[in-house]
Design a protein around this motif. Sequence first.
Motif, PDB file in Angstrom:
ATOM      1  N   PHE A   1       0.870  -1.268  -0.025  1.00 25.55           N
ATOM      2  CA  PHE A   1      -0.096  -0.080  -0.084  1.00 25.55           C
ATOM      3  C   PHE A   1       0.863   1.010   0.017  1.00 25.55           C
ATOM      4  O   PHE A   1       1.635   1.655   0.976  1.00 25.55           O
ATOM      5  CB  PHE A   1      -1.002  -0.028   1.231  1.00 25.55           C
TER       6      PHE A   1
ATOM      7  N   GLU B   1      -1.332  -2.094  -6.688  1.00 21.29           N
ATOM      8  CA  GLU B   1      -1.620  -2.266  -8.193  1.00 21.29           C
ATOM      9  C   GLU B   1      -2.023  -3.574  -8.523  1.00 21.29           C
ATOM     10  O   GLU B   1      -1.281  -4.528  -7.800  1.00 21.29           O
ATOM     11  CB  GLU B   1      -0.117  -1.732  -8.852  1.00 21.29           C
TER      12      GLU B   1
ATOM     13  N   PHE C   1     -14.290  -2.837  -0.853  1.00 20.20           N
ATOM     14  CA  PHE C   1     -13.724  -2.236   0.263  1.00 20.20           C
ATOM     15  C   PHE C   1     -14.504  -2.786   1.576  1.00 20.20           C
ATOM     16  O   PHE C   1     -13.922  -3.170   2.501  1.00 20.20           O
ATOM     17  CB  PHE C   1     -13.942  -0.727   0.308  1.00 20.20           C
TER      18      PHE C   1
ATOM     19  N   TYR D   1      -4.678   1.675  -3.058  1.00 24.62           N
ATOM     20  CA  TYR D   1      -4.873   0.382  -3.088  1.00 24.62           C
ATOM     21  C   TYR D   1      -3.656  -0.385  -3.976  1.00 24.62           C
ATOM     22  O   TYR D   1      -3.339   0.451  -4.720  1.00 24.62           O
ATOM     23  CB  TYR D   1      -6.206  -0.038  -4.337  1.00 24.62           C
TER      24      TYR D   1
ATOM     25  N   THR E   1      -4.724  -5.324  -8.039  1.00 29.49           N
ATOM     26  CA  THR E   1      -5.507  -5.914  -7.126  1.00 29.49           C
ATOM     27  C   THR E   1      -6.896  -5.440  -7.243  1.00 29.49           C
ATOM     28  O   THR E   1      -7.254  -4.491  -7.935  1.00 29.49           O
ATOM     29  CB  THR E   1      -5.148  -5.616  -5.616  1.00 29.49           C
TER      30      THR E   1
ATOM     31  N   MET F   1     -13.195  -5.871   2.612  1.00 27.37           N
ATOM     32  CA  MET F   1     -11.945  -5.762   3.419  1.00 27.37           C
ATOM     33  C   MET F   1     -12.349  -5.281   4.670  1.00 27.37           C
ATOM     34  O   MET F   1     -11.503  -5.612   5.786  1.00 27.37           O
ATOM     35  CB  MET F   1     -10.967  -4.834   2.682  1.00 27.37           C
TER      36      MET F   1
ATOM     37  N   ASP G   1      -8.869   4.831  -5.975  1.00 29.81           N
ATOM     38  CA  ASP G   1      -9.433   3.976  -4.923  1.00 29.81           C
ATOM     39  C   ASP G   1      -8.198   4.026  -3.814  1.00 29.81           C
ATOM     40  O   ASP G   1      -7.093   3.481  -3.954  1.00 29.81           O
ATOM     41  CB  ASP G   1      -9.400   2.560  -5.682  1.00 29.81           C
ATOM     42  N   THR G   2      -8.806   4.447  -2.568  1.00 29.42           N
ATOM     43  CA  THR G   2      -7.887   4.889  -1.373  1.00 29.42           C
ATOM     44  C   THR G   2      -8.581   4.078  -0.053  1.00 29.42           C
ATOM     45  O   THR G   2      -9.790   3.837  -0.180  1.00 29.42           O
ATOM     46  CB  THR G   2      -7.427   6.275  -1.303  1.00 29.42           C
ATOM     47  N   VAL G   3      -8.005   3.983   0.798  1.00 31.18           N
ATOM     48  CA  VAL G   3      -8.313   3.830   2.329  1.00 31.18           C
ATOM     49  C   VAL G   3      -7.494   4.677   3.214  1.00 31.18           C
ATOM     50  O   VAL G   3      -6.553   5.252   2.956  1.00 31.18           O
ATOM     51  CB  VAL G   3      -8.037   2.325   2.677  1.00 31.18           C
TER      52      VAL G   3
END
Length: 340
Positions: free
Chosen positions: A287, A306, A312, A304, A308, A315, A335-337
């Motif tokens: 990440f 690469e 969300f 996220y 994958t 997860m 796409d982030t967390v």
Amino acid sequence: MANEYKLLTPGPLTTTRTVKEEMLFDHCTWDEDYQQITQKIRRQLLELAHVNADDYTAVLMQGSGTFGVESVLTSVIGKDEKVLLCTNGAYGDRQAKICDHAGIAYTQYAEPYDRIPDAAKVEEYLTADPSITHVSMIHSETTSGLLNDIQAVAAVAKAHGCTFMVDAMSSFGGVDIPVADWGIDFLVSSANKCIQGVPGFSFIICNKAKLEASKGKARSLSLDLWDQWNTLEKANGKWRYTSPTHVVLAFSKALDEMFAEGGIPARSARYALNNHLLIARMKALGFRVFLNDHQGPIITTFLYPEGTAFDFHDMYEFIKERGYAIYPGKLTNEDTVRLG
């Protein structure tokens, strides 16, 4: 009362058992001992802000952090005045929405979500438009975790005679902010962030002279900042309308625990270490961090990995079952967390 999982979120945060236990007591808002707790909180907030009671005051406002921000914007900007909003995320954009709803004149200087507002550009805006009387910006932009340079912008605002307002929602208490030295007139934060209390009220560190000058400008009854302060002062800690008593008790305890930990220096060091370890371990898992510069110690946005593909929510549930709650990303094009 054991936690089922820990909150690795931008806030609310996981609280200590002792902070939770403070809420087991039912307090009457008219009790003098309860009002003294309010006054104690106000004094301690001024201490954390490095200001003195002659020049600054602390006003507690029912509601979430956004209520506090809206209280400031709608209470201190008059109908013949104008604010420059320096934005680089969703929470700066929310200030623009507040101004739209309240009919507040504003200009928005927007940077991309991975760049900080430039003090030199703020200078250009203020020079080009002398009708701007106020400047507002976010300190720790929760969208990305980026830490803006409020000190540099404050200096420019002061040079132009503008009132300077800061949303320090996710930074106050976790990052040292010398409010008076930097020339901040109004700073807003909330109970459930770095001081590690529970949600229920926001607070505003106010320059007294600027607050006095705002009398009669408020566009809202409930969010009238001057009237809230005037009542707290005249009634020696009595809130204007019903206060969140359990939240106030918990916050008072959270403040005591913060000072016992060593105040802002100790908490800031702990957050910075956790942030350093978090980034290192997440990188090892593939990440990458979203920000290349100005990463703050409070919130980190991760891209996220690469190649994958995953949901969300799946997860989130997988991680929650193992003891932690995380936050979805707030970026519109990646796409982030986010992890607090």
